[in-house]
Design a protein around this motif. Structure first.
Motif, PDB file in Angstrom:
ATOM      1  N   ILE A 360       0.772  -1.575   0.158  1.00  0.00           N
ATOM      2  CA  ILE A 360      -0.107  -0.370   0.213  1.00  0.00           C
ATOM      3  C   ILE A 360       0.622   0.942  -0.389  1.00  0.00           C
ATOM      4  O   ILE A 360       0.207   2.035  -0.591  1.00  0.00           O
ATOM      5  CB  ILE A 360      -0.716   0.268   1.351  1.00  0.00           C
ATOM      6  CG1 ILE A 360      -1.950  -1.527   0.808  1.00  0.00           C
ATOM      7  CG2 ILE A 360      -1.651   1.323   1.522  1.00  0.00           C
ATOM      8  CD1 ILE A 360      -2.972  -1.023   1.861  1.00  0.00           C
ATOM      9  N   PHE A 361       1.257   1.547   0.750  1.00  0.00           N
ATOM     10  CA  PHE A 361       2.973   2.419   1.158  1.00  0.00           C
ATOM     11  C   PHE A 361       4.357   2.378  -0.204  1.00  0.00           C
ATOM     12  O   PHE A 361       3.376   4.110  -0.340  1.00  0.00           O
ATOM     13  CB  PHE A 361       3.693   2.376   2.275  1.00  0.00           C
ATOM     14  CG  PHE A 361       2.300   2.896   3.607  1.00  0.00           C
ATOM     15  CD1 PHE A 361       1.748   4.131   3.755  1.00  0.00           C
ATOM     16  CD2 PHE A 361       2.311   2.025   4.436  1.00  0.00           C
ATOM     17  CE1 PHE A 361       0.770   3.754   4.664  1.00  0.00           C
ATOM     18  CE2 PHE A 361       1.640   2.035   5.963  1.00  0.00           C
ATOM     19  CZ  PHE A 361       0.676   2.886   5.863  1.00  0.00           C
ATOM     20  N   ARG A 362       3.893   1.398  -0.699  1.00  0.00           N
ATOM     21  CA  ARG A 362       5.040   1.520  -1.943  1.00  0.00           C
ATOM     22  C   ARG A 362       4.289   2.290  -3.582  1.00  0.00           C
ATOM     23  O   ARG A 362       4.819   3.168  -4.041  1.00  0.00           O
ATOM     24  CB  ARG A 362       5.179   0.239  -2.475  1.00  0.00           C
ATOM     25  CG  ARG A 362       6.919  -0.294  -1.465  1.00  0.00           C
ATOM     26  CD  ARG A 362       7.955  -1.368  -1.194  1.00  0.00           C
ATOM     27  NE  ARG A 362       6.892  -2.563  -1.494  1.00  0.00           N
ATOM     28  CZ  ARG A 362       6.468  -2.774  -2.347  1.00  0.00           C
ATOM     29  NH1 ARG A 362       6.295  -3.360  -3.071  1.00  0.00           N
ATOM     30  NH2 ARG A 362       4.814  -4.623  -1.939  1.00  0.00           N
ATOM     31  N   ASN A 363       3.085   1.827  -3.698  1.00  0.00           N
ATOM     32  CA  ASN A 363       1.887   2.398  -4.380  1.00  0.00           C
ATOM     33  C   ASN A 363       2.267   3.385  -3.584  1.00  0.00           C
ATOM     34  O   ASN A 363       1.665   3.999  -5.239  1.00  0.00           O
ATOM     35  CB  ASN A 363       1.088   1.150  -4.164  1.00  0.00           C
ATOM     36  CG  ASN A 363       1.078   0.207  -5.778  1.00  0.00           C
ATOM     37  OD1 ASN A 363       1.463   0.361  -6.211  1.00  0.00           O
ATOM     38  ND2 ASN A 363      -0.221  -0.905  -4.755  1.00  0.00           N
ATOM     39  N   THR A 364       1.299   4.071  -3.103  1.00  0.00           N
ATOM     40  CA  THR A 364       0.826   5.596  -2.788  1.00  0.00           C
ATOM     41  C   THR A 364       2.670   6.116  -3.149  1.00  0.00           C
ATOM     42  O   THR A 364       2.234   7.320  -3.633  1.00  0.00           O
ATOM     43  CB  THR A 364       0.604   5.932  -1.265  1.00  0.00           C
ATOM     44  OG1 THR A 364      -0.357   5.030  -1.521  1.00  0.00           O
ATOM     45  CG2 THR A 364       0.088   6.675  -1.355  1.00  0.00           C
ATOM     46  N   ILE A 365       3.498   5.906  -2.506  1.00  0.00           N
ATOM     47  CA  ILE A 365       5.089   6.725  -3.041  1.00  0.00           C
ATOM     48  C   ILE A 365       5.194   6.946  -4.436  1.00  0.00           C
ATOM     49  O   ILE A 365       5.629   7.864  -5.538  1.00  0.00           O
ATOM     50  CB  ILE A 365       6.339   6.088  -2.768  1.00  0.00           C
ATOM     51  CG1 ILE A 365       6.232   6.011  -0.668  1.00  0.00           C
ATOM     52  CG2 ILE A 365       7.150   6.508  -3.259  1.00  0.00           C
ATOM     53  CD1 ILE A 365       7.139   5.738  -0.353  1.00  0.00           C
ATOM     54  N   LEU A 366       4.881   5.443  -4.902  1.00  0.00           N
ATOM     55  CA  LEU A 366       4.362   5.874  -6.995  1.00  0.00           C
ATOM     56  C   LEU A 366       4.081   6.755  -7.178  1.00  0.00           C
ATOM     57  O   LEU A 366       4.143   7.463  -8.089  1.00  0.00           O
ATOM     58  CB  LEU A 366       5.233   4.633  -7.342  1.00  0.00           C
ATOM     59  CG  LEU A 366       4.902   4.157  -8.481  1.00  0.00           C
ATOM     60  CD1 LEU A 366       5.866   4.829  -9.462  1.00  0.00           C
ATOM     61  CD2 LEU A 366       4.748   3.037  -9.115  1.00  0.00           C
ATOM     62  N   GLN A 367       2.707   5.837  -6.962  1.00  0.00           N
ATOM     63  CA  GLN A 367       1.563   6.600  -7.920  1.00  0.00           C
ATOM     64  C   GLN A 367       1.453   8.809  -7.047  1.00  0.00           C
ATOM     65  O   GLN A 367       0.878   9.663  -8.013  1.00  0.00           O
ATOM     66  CB  GLN A 367      -0.235   6.505  -7.360  1.00  0.00           C
ATOM     67  CG  GLN A 367       0.256   5.200  -7.840  1.00  0.00           C
ATOM     68  CD  GLN A 367      -1.125   3.919  -7.040  1.00  0.00           C
ATOM     69  OE1 GLN A 367      -1.565   5.102  -6.351  1.00  0.00           O
ATOM     70  NE2 GLN A 367      -1.802   3.355  -7.779  1.00  0.00           N
ATOM     71  N   THR A 368       1.758   9.285  -5.914  1.00  0.00           N
ATOM     72  CA  THR A 368       1.440  10.307  -5.537  1.00  0.00           C
ATOM     73  C   THR A 368       3.217  11.079  -5.918  1.00  0.00           C
ATOM     74  O   THR A 368       2.803  12.278  -6.404  1.00  0.00           O
ATOM     75  CB  THR A 368       1.673  10.386  -4.455  1.00  0.00           C
ATOM     76  OG1 THR A 368       2.890   9.966  -3.485  1.00  0.00           O
ATOM     77  CG2 THR A 368       0.283  10.396  -4.297  1.00  0.00           C
ATOM     78  N   ALA A 369       3.876  10.631  -5.913  1.00  0.00           N
ATOM     79  CA  ALA A 369       5.333  11.868  -5.832  1.00  0.00           C
ATOM     80  C   ALA A 369       6.071  11.484  -7.785  1.00  0.00           C
ATOM     81  O   ALA A 369       7.189  12.494  -7.858  1.00  0.00           O
ATOM     82  CB  ALA A 369       7.253  10.211  -5.730  1.00  0.00           C
ATOM     83  N   VAL A 370       5.847  10.921  -8.366  1.00  0.00           N
ATOM     84  CA  VAL A 370       6.045  10.800  -9.734  1.00  0.00           C
ATOM     85  C   VAL A 370       4.790  11.296 -10.799  1.00  0.00           C
ATOM     86  O   VAL A 370       3.880  11.081 -10.684  1.00  0.00           O
ATOM     87  CB  VAL A 370       5.894   9.226 -10.355  1.00  0.00           C
ATOM     88  CG1 VAL A 370       6.951   8.994 -11.595  1.00  0.00           C
ATOM     89  CG2 VAL A 370       7.763   8.386  -9.328  1.00  0.00           C
ATOM     90  N   PRO A 371       5.915  12.463 -11.502  1.00  0.00           N
ATOM     91  CA  PRO A 371       5.019  12.860 -12.701  1.00  0.00           C
ATOM     92  C   PRO A 371       3.951  12.171 -13.761  1.00  0.00           C
ATOM     93  O   PRO A 371       4.500  11.019 -14.022  1.00  0.00           O
ATOM     94  CB  PRO A 371       4.758  14.267 -12.896  1.00  0.00           C
ATOM     95  CG  PRO A 371       6.638  13.647 -13.205  1.00  0.00           C
ATOM     96  CD  PRO A 371       6.638  12.909 -11.782  1.00  0.00           C
ATOM     97  N   ASP A 372       2.904  12.019 -13.911  1.00  0.00           N
ATOM     98  CA  ASP A 372       1.725  11.786 -14.191  1.00  0.00           C
ATOM     99  C   ASP A 372       2.932  10.704 -16.465  1.00  0.00           C
ATOM    100  O   ASP A 372       2.482  10.033 -16.583  1.00  0.00           O
ATOM    101  CB  ASP A 372       0.443  11.834 -15.066  1.00  0.00           C
ATOM    102  CG  ASP A 372      -0.189  10.829 -15.826  1.00  0.00           C
ATOM    103  OD1 ASP A 372      -0.708  10.607 -15.068  1.00  0.00           O
ATOM    104  OD2 ASP A 372      -0.513  11.469 -17.302  1.00  0.00           O
TER     105      ASP A 372
END
Length: 441
Positions: A360-372
């Motif tokens: 859950i936390f690894r996915n959230t880091i990737l989805q919020t910290a990386v531009p689309d």
């Protein structure tokens, strides 16, 4: 495309937050379709392992299913991520899902033909793995476009629910169906269930990358890798997962455990595989407060450390049985060591719960910290890590079980995970201090 409703207030209940399903019907359809199709996919993964073990009697041959697919999957993740940052992600997911569906039909034909060599299973499962890698890359890059940022942890927790259902129901069905109707019909049911995936994808709108896009090619892949090089938090989230999956993935041992250690044959394989999914499912169902956690790096480190402890516990159960001469080889579940099976299943449930928190936390880091416009390529690398790591783990398990003993890989691997994760956290202060309120790659 992300719903424009006011940001939801943080949840304080313990039960899972289903707001993403209410806020985004498109996400709800994608989630449901993936879950239904995934039940069949997990069923086939277990059935193929049982099929190859029946043909060869070799744990190493079972482990090679994942090992042979590793290099093609790495290429597929990188290539698929590049395509997801250049073209409509919906069409990409639809095309790759079609390839996976056709390769599953191929398994049905091989099983019904009575062909008794293993190479078609290696070939077809590799094709399926490659296609699934591309589909997963596109699908995960789509989710942040369907769900508000504040609800992304909840969306990841819902992914844990679907994974829990998939890996609970699928392996259990595999064990029962293989024993009752044989391999051919088991694969055929997967073909039918797979059609649900198309419903979730086809009903999506077109989803092209936002911002400046890169032309497909080697330079686009290099750009993604350069971004990762300068993104220490994202990079460390990949590294710690590789550690966990390399040394803490005992699933390739399950056929041998069911045949030679605990007994119970296919039913034991299904129970052990499903147990980790039960842990994932229960953890997700009580994940309502997970969106309140801000220190994602610390949470990941603790979760993976606990994961390693449960893996070592599973290895200890096998070690006690083997070293005390208490192993069972009765293929009937009634003749299995049910106490040992229960303890081993509890250990696997613990691994599922701990891995779900980390995920859950690894996915959230990737989805919020990386531009689309970079998310596809980074998601492609992430998909390679998530799906490729277990393949490396299968190889580690297969080799060590072959040259030493079946209990050594999980017992040793669990302690290695704990030590290596502690070292990673010590060497990566930015990861330790990662704050979800100010996501930085």
């Amino acid at each position: 495309m992300v719903p424009s409703a006011p940001p939801p207030s943080p949840r304080r209940g313990h039960l899972i937050d289903i707001s993403p399903l209410r806020e985004s019907p498109a996400f709800a359809r994608l989630w449901a379709g993936s879950a239904i199709a995934g039940i069949g996919g997990q069923m086939t993964i277990v059935a193929v392992g049982l099929h190859i073990y029946e043909l060869t009697g070799s744990t190493f041959a079972v482990a090679m299913v994942g090992t042979l697919a590793l290099v093609p999957m790495i290429a597929a993740g990188l290539y698929g991520g590049m395509l997801a940052d250049a073209f409509d992600r919906r069409r990409l997911a639809l095309a790759s899902s079609t390839v996976a569906w056709l390769s599953t039909i191929g398994l049905v034909l091989v099983a019904w033909s009575g062909f008794e060599q293993v190479w078609p299973f290696y070939l077809l499962t590799t094709v399926t793995s490659v296609a699934a890698t591309i589909t997963g890359t596109a699908r995960q890059a789509i989710v942040p476009r369907l769900v508000p940022r504040e609800l992304l942890p909840a969306a990841s927790a819902l992914g844990g629910v679907s994974m829990g259902v998939m890996v609970t129901v699928g392996p259990a069905l595999a064990g029962v169906l293989v024993a009752a109707v044989g391999f051919g019909w088991t694969y055929a049911i997967d073909v039918i269930l797979f059609t649900a995936a198309f419903l979730g994808i086809v009903t999506l709108p077109a989803i092209r990358p936002e911002g400046e896009t890169s032309r497909p090619g080697l330079e686009s892949v290099k750009t993604g890798l350069r971004f990762l090089k300068g993104a220490p938090n994202v990079r460390m989230s990949f590294i710690v997962d590789i550690i966990a999956m390399t040394f803490g993935r005992p699933h390739a041992l399950f056929p041998a455990v069911g045949a030679l250690v605990i007994g119970g044959g296919a039913v034991t394989v299904g129970v052990l595989t499903a147990a980790s999914a039960v842990g994932t499912l229960v953890c997700s169902l009580f994940s309502g407060r997970i969106g309140l956690v801000r220190k994602h790096g610390v949470a990941i480190g603790w979760a993976i450390g606990v994961y390693g402890a449960f893996v070592a516990g599973f290895g200890a159960v096998l070690a006690v049985l083997v070293l005390t001469g208490s192993s069972r080889s009765d293929p009937d579940i009634a003749g299995a060591d049910l106490v040992a099976l229960g303890i081993a299943a509890l250990m696997m449930a613990g691994t599922g719960a701990a891995d779900n928190v980390s995920s859950i936390f690894r996915n959230t880091i990737l989805q919020t910290a990386v531009p689309d416009n970079m998310r596809g390529r980074l998601q492609g690398i992430f998909t390679v890590v998530v799906t490729g790591g277990p393949r490396v783990g299968d190889f580690y398990v297969g080799v060590l079980a072959l040259i030493v003993a079946v209990w050594v890989p999980p017992l040793l691997g669990g302690f290695l995970i704990i030590a290596l994760i502690a070292l990673c956290l010590r060497l990566a202060p930015s990861f330790r201090h990662y704050d979800a309120d100010a996501p930085t790659p």
